[in-house]
Design a protein around this motif. Structure first.
Motif, short mmCIF file in Angstrom:
data_model
loop_
_atom_site.label_atom_id
_atom_site.label_comp_id
_atom_site.label_asym_id
_atom_site.label_seq_id
_atom_site.Cartn_x
_atom_site.Cartn_y
_atom_site.Cartn_z
N LYS A 145 -9.60 -3.39 -1.53
CA LYS A 145 -11.07 -3.47 -1.55
C LYS A 145 -11.54 -3.43 -3.00
CE LYS A 145 -11.84 -1.33 2.97
NZ LYS A 145 -12.50 -0.21 3.69
N PRO A 146 -12.50 -4.29 -3.37
CA PRO A 146 -12.97 -4.33 -4.76
C PRO A 146 -13.53 -2.98 -5.22
CG PRO A 146 -13.78 -6.22 -3.54
CD PRO A 146 -13.19 -5.30 -2.53
N CYS A 198 -12.93 -10.48 -8.46
CA CYS A 198 -12.61 -9.05 -8.49
C CYS A 198 -11.46 -8.83 -9.47
CB CYS A 198 -12.23 -8.58 -7.08
SG CYS A 198 -11.58 -6.91 -6.99
N ARG A 206 -16.21 -1.49 -7.26
CA ARG A 206 -17.47 -1.95 -7.80
C ARG A 206 -18.03 -0.94 -8.82
NH1 ARG A 206 -16.80 -7.06 -7.14
NH2 ARG A 206 -16.73 -7.77 -4.97
N LYS A 254 -5.71 -0.60 -1.01
CA LYS A 254 -5.76 -1.47 0.16
C LYS A 254 -6.43 -2.81 -0.13
CE LYS A 254 -5.55 2.20 3.61
NZ LYS A 254 -6.17 2.80 4.82
N SER A 267 -6.36 -6.55 -8.91
CA SER A 267 -6.62 -7.16 -7.61
C SER A 267 -5.62 -8.26 -7.27
CB SER A 267 -8.04 -7.74 -7.57
OG SER A 267 -8.09 -8.90 -8.40
N SER A 291 -9.01 -3.32 -7.81
CA SER A 291 -9.26 -3.01 -6.39
C SER A 291 -8.61 -1.68 -6.03
CB SER A 291 -8.71 -4.12 -5.49
OG SER A 291 -7.29 -4.10 -5.48
N THR A 292 -8.96 -1.16 -4.84
CA THR A 292 -8.29 0.02 -4.32
C THR A 292 -6.87 -0.37 -3.90
OG1 THR A 292 -9.00 -0.40 -2.04
CG2 THR A 292 -10.48 0.90 -3.44
N ASN A 347 0.83 -1.21 0.00
CA ASN A 347 0.00 0.00 0.00
C ASN A 347 0.86 1.26 0.00
OD1 ASN A 347 -2.56 1.48 0.28
ND2 ASN A 347 -1.78 1.98 2.32
#
Length: 453
Positions: free
Chosen positions: A443-444, A435, A446, A441, A138, A438-439, A125
């Protein structure tokens, strides 16, 4: 006396000023030399890291040594930036060179830290943040399952399915995901052995004339080159194993895509090949005539046949994202390399190759691509380029065989007549991804969460 004293003082001041200016210029020259030295040193470390990554001798080279070299390269550039903030001696060209090198090294280190076995999410990150990224492919994509992990997953899934069936629980909570049309189809044992062996003989050896004649290079990358030809039976029947493969791609693609209703839809084929180290991927892209120069025109169907062994090279990623979409892909599929596995997919979707994970020695991921077109411009030229005519179509006389390059003779030869194996292509399912993007961190991302550019 007073005037003489003033004159002497002015002389001394002038001498001091000249000396000061000279020292200042010397410091500037030294500063520039130091800048060049630091950039040179950082670049050497980066290049050494890339070579160890592309051609590692052992697991330590891949997971430890490459990381050390990249970190040293980045540290030199960052330390140099701190000293330059005080001296202001660096010119625009040097600043741009340093920024470009820092970006490349940081991106390489980020990818490595995502893919290695002891990946640290916090470190990843931070690297993504330092690189200015707000989104990424992802973990499911970049840390794809290795062959051993796929076997364990399938075994566990089969066991879970058996238990579910015994319990009488047939509920499917993933109906929305399963209802999305898959843009790719995968077939194992796609070619008869005799045709497969011909393609492998032409393209798998390191010293194949196909790679030599086109000055093929992965790093730095060779400019794109391909060959195109019509799909008349008269043409295909002259192309031996290559012609049989193209016929097979056309047959297996027919009727499964909206734009490809039957075999007669396609009028032309375009072919190209790659011979890449395990960890060398291919950026996400859209297939287009002449790489989109002038206008963007997609093929009806694109295809990949793997000629190297299973486990060498990363998987091919196909998504449902198309040019002009306002959102990142929500759905993706992975097709893993395996000898004689064929992937055919919608020619308009975003796709690419994921860099290989882990250490597999010096094996190469060898692939032959065929795109089928309704129409494509065939471009004559002496140098390799996009959609060049086949060598046989450049002959002045039909009986002139002297102009045929060795690689073309290999690629279009016929398989061993003693091998009577037939086409027994078996359809297999690509791996569906939960996925794609992603971000930072993890997270997917969407639908409706498209990052701002």
């Amino acid at each position: 006396m007073k005037n003489r004293s003033r004159a002497k003082k002015r002389g001394r001041n002038a001498s001091i000023n000249v000396e000061a200016n000279s020292n200042k210029k010397n410091r500037q020259v030294e500063g520039k030399d130091q800048d060049k030295n630091s950039i040179t040193q950082a670049k050497k470390l980066y290049e050494a890291a890339k070579q160890k990554w592309l051609y590692p001798q052992n697991e330590s080279d891949y997971e430890v040594q490459v990381k050390k070299l990249l970190r040293k390269s980045i540290r030199i550039l960052e330390n140099d930036n701190q000293s330059q903030s005080q001296s202001q001696s660096q010119n625009q060209e040097e600043q741009e060179a340093k920024f470009s090198l820092h970006t490349q090294a940081n991106d390489a280190l980020t990818l490595l830290c995502i893919q290695i076995s002891n990946s640290n999410p916090k470190e990843v990150n931070n690297l993504l943040r330092d690189g200015g990224y707000v989104a990424r492919l992802s973990k499911d994509v970049l840390r794809y399952k290795l062959p051993s992990e796929i076997t364990r997953t399938r075994t566990a899934a089969a066991a879970a399915a058996t238990v579910t069936e015994q319990d009488g629980n047939h509920n499917n909570n993933n109906t929305s995901a399963s209802s999305v049309a898959c843009p790719c189809h995968v077939y194992d044992d796609a070619l008869p052995t005799k045709d497969l062996n011909v393609l492998m003989k032409a393209l798998c050896p390191e010293d194949s004339s196909y790679w030599k004649d086109h000055a093929y290079s992965v790093y730095p990358p060779t400019p794109y080159f391909s060959y195109a030809f019509d799909l008349r039976d008269e043409t295909l029947n002259q192309l031996g194993a290559l012609g049989e493969h193209v016929k097979n791609v056309r047959r297996l693609s027919s009727g499964i895509f909206d734009e490809f209703t039957d075999e007669a839809t396609a009028q032309y084929a375009e072919i190209w090949a790659h011979h890449r180290p395990h960890c060398s991927g291919h950026q996400l892209h859209f297939d287009s005539d002449n790489e989109g120069r002038g206008e963007v025109k997609h093929p009806l169907v694109s295809s990949i046949i793997y000629l190297s062994d299973e486990g060498c090279g990363g998987p091919s990623l196909m998504t449902d994202q198309r040019l002009g979409d306002n959102e990142l892909a929500q759905n993706g599929w992975l097709a893993y390399p395996k000898k004689n596995r064929l992937v055919v997919f919608d020619g308009s979707v975003l796709h690419g190759v994921i860099p290989g994970r882990g250490f597999v020695g010096h094996r190469k991921r060898v692939t032959l691509m065929v795109a089928l077109w309704k129409d494509i411009r065939i471009r004559k030229g002496k140098e390799p380029g996009a959609a060049r005519p086949l060598p046989m179509l450049m002959r002045k006389r039909k009986d002139d065989a002297t102009s045929m390059p060795e690689w073309f003779q290999y690629l279009t030869s016929k398989g061993d007549d003693k091998d009577v194996s037939k086409n027994t292509a078996k359809k297999v399912e690509p791996e569906r991804l939960g996925c794609v993007f992603s971000t930072r961190k993890g997270k997917p991302i969407r639908e409706g969460q498209m990052p701002h550019y």
